[in-house]
Design an enzyme around this catalytic site. Structure first.
Site, PDB file in Angstrom:
ATOM      1  N   HIS A 113      -2.011   2.861  -5.885  1.00 22.56           N
ATOM      2  CA  HIS A 113      -2.987   1.804  -5.611  1.00 22.56           C
ATOM      3  C   HIS A 113      -3.265   0.975  -6.868  1.00 22.56           C
ATOM      4  O   HIS A 113      -3.529  -0.228  -6.769  1.00 22.56           O
ATOM      5  CB  HIS A 113      -4.288   2.414  -5.086  1.00 22.56           C
ATOM      6  N   HIS A 117      -5.189  -8.586   3.354  1.00 20.54           N
ATOM      7  CA  HIS A 117      -6.633  -8.442   3.545  1.00 20.54           C
ATOM      8  C   HIS A 117      -7.088  -9.295   4.725  1.00 20.54           C
ATOM      9  O   HIS A 117      -6.773 -10.479   4.786  1.00 20.54           O
ATOM     10  CB  HIS A 117      -7.396  -8.896   2.291  1.00 20.54           C
ATOM     11  N   TYR A 168     -10.831  -9.701  -7.282  1.00 22.20           N
ATOM     12  CA  TYR A 168      -9.899  -9.975  -8.376  1.00 22.20           C
ATOM     13  C   TYR A 168     -10.331 -11.161  -9.230  1.00 22.20           C
ATOM     14  O   TYR A 168      -9.889 -11.299 -10.362  1.00 22.20           O
ATOM     15  CB  TYR A 168      -8.488 -10.201  -7.815  1.00 22.20           C
ATOM     16  N   ARG A 207      -0.690  -1.630  -7.091  1.00 21.72           N
ATOM     17  CA  ARG A 207      -1.011  -2.717  -6.161  1.00 21.72           C
ATOM     18  C   ARG A 207      -2.061  -3.644  -6.777  1.00 21.72           C
ATOM     19  O   ARG A 207      -1.963  -4.871  -6.682  1.00 21.72           O
ATOM     20  CB  ARG A 207      -1.516  -2.121  -4.840  1.00 21.72           C
ATOM     21  N   ARG A 229       0.858  -1.181   0.000  1.00 19.62           N
ATOM     22  CA  ARG A 229       0.000   0.000   0.000  1.00 19.62           C
ATOM     23  C   ARG A 229       0.898   1.236   0.000  1.00 19.62           C
ATOM     24  O   ARG A 229       2.049   1.194   0.441  1.00 19.62           O
ATOM     25  CB  ARG A 229      -0.889   0.026   1.244  1.00 19.62           C
ATOM     26  N   LYS A 240      -2.222  -1.683   7.629  1.00 19.26           N
ATOM     27  CA  LYS A 240      -3.377  -0.986   8.189  1.00 19.26           C
ATOM     28  C   LYS A 240      -3.857  -1.702   9.434  1.00 19.26           C
ATOM     29  O   LYS A 240      -3.805  -2.924   9.528  1.00 19.26           O
ATOM     30  CB  LYS A 240      -4.485  -0.898   7.141  1.00 19.26           C
TER      31      LYS A 240
END
Length: 298
Positions: A238, A264, A273, A241, A149, A173
């Site tokens: 992004h 994630h 995806y 990514r 990220r 995150k």
């Protein structure tokens, strides 16, 4: 400044830095979030599911498309709060989904990625090599090669990459740590960039006030895209990514492995995806299935 106002500003800053959101988009997000904050008495950022469940009652006279947009704005805002560690849970599943079709993330083709790296390689081949080119090489290798990220990349410390370890331990995150594989090519690029950074520096990508900002990273990527002949509208940190994830999946990567690589917490986030790859799967069936080779008109 209230918590809501402060966090909304930080969220909008993230949108600019990571996705290059236009002023029109930012204005729409700001309006949706500030209105929701007003309805919740300035407690939107800490609202629970019960409070969120009451919001749609204020949207009854609105079109489905507007309700969908407002719900989407709030979902993205709460996702940001959770991923950045400002709250532990996401209450947005209490929001309505009026015929929403989740939009697919932007990505880049293999040819476009090749153009980005080809231009860097040309710059590295010139003497004397510019430090900005060496830095760009390290940035691209980490964004596209490891799927970092933007916030993770700019916050990398020099100590994050040591010796020949084939991985990074980064804090993503929500302050969650994860192992991120780093290729030999990326290690070489980062090591080369490290020669231009003062050994006393804490950050791998320093600036005069600390480390480079996400907005500056976004500018660096877009400026490079323009030089490579790629529309700047198509690219951001992004997007690189997303390209990392999409191209891994095309190459046969397992969805669970991809979830781990991207950091994630929920595999439903990673499953987007599979939709990106659907066109390739259709082509595979049409061109490779035994029936596609038969002439059934005889």
């Amino acid at each position: 400044m209230s918590d809501d106002a402060n966090l909304i500003e930080r969220f909008l800053e993230m949108l600019v830095a990571e996705t290059g959101a236009s002023q029109h988009t930012l204005s729409a997000y700001r309006t949706d979030l500030e209105q929701a904050s007003g309805i919740t008495g300035g407690l939107l950022s800490s609202a629970d599911r019960e409070m969120i469940r009451k919001l749609p009652s204020h949207w009854r006279r609105l079109k489905n498309s507007t309700v969908a947009r407002k719900s989407s704005s709030l979902r993205r805002f709460f996702g940001f709060l959770v991923e950045e560690g400002f709250r532990e849970n996401d209450p947005s599943d209490a929001l309505p989904r009026p015929g929403l079709v989740r939009s697919l993330p932007k990505t880049l083709s293999h040819a476009e990625i090749a153009l980005l790296f080809q231009l860097v390689a040309e710059g590295l081949g010139r003497e004397p090599v510019k430090p900005s080119v060496v830095r760009l090489s390290a940035i691209l290798e980490l964004l596209y090669g490891s799927g970092l990220r933007a916030s993770e990349l700019v916050g990398l410390q020099r100590s994050s990459i040591t010796g020949d370890k084939p991985y990074l331990i980064i804090k993503g995150k929500g302050e969650k740590e994860r192992l991120v594989p780093i290729s030999q090519q990326a290690r070489i690029a980062v090591r080369r960039w490290g020669e231009f950074v003062d050994s006393k520096e804490k950050w791998l990508f320093p600036s005069r006030t600390g480390h480079i900002s996400r907005i500056r990273l976004f500018q660096i990527i877009r400026e490079h895209a323009v030089r490579a002949g790629i529309s700047p509208v198509k690219i951001s940190p992004h997007v690189l990514r997303h390209a990392f994830a999409t191209h891994l999946l095309e190459g046969g990567a397992d969805l669970r492995a991809l979830q781990t690589l991207l950091g994630h917490s929920d595999i439903s986030t990673t499953q987007i995806y599979t939709h990106i790859d659907s066109a390739r799967l259709v082509e595979l069936v049409n061109n490779r299935h035994p029936l596609s080779q038969l002439d059934l008109t005889r």
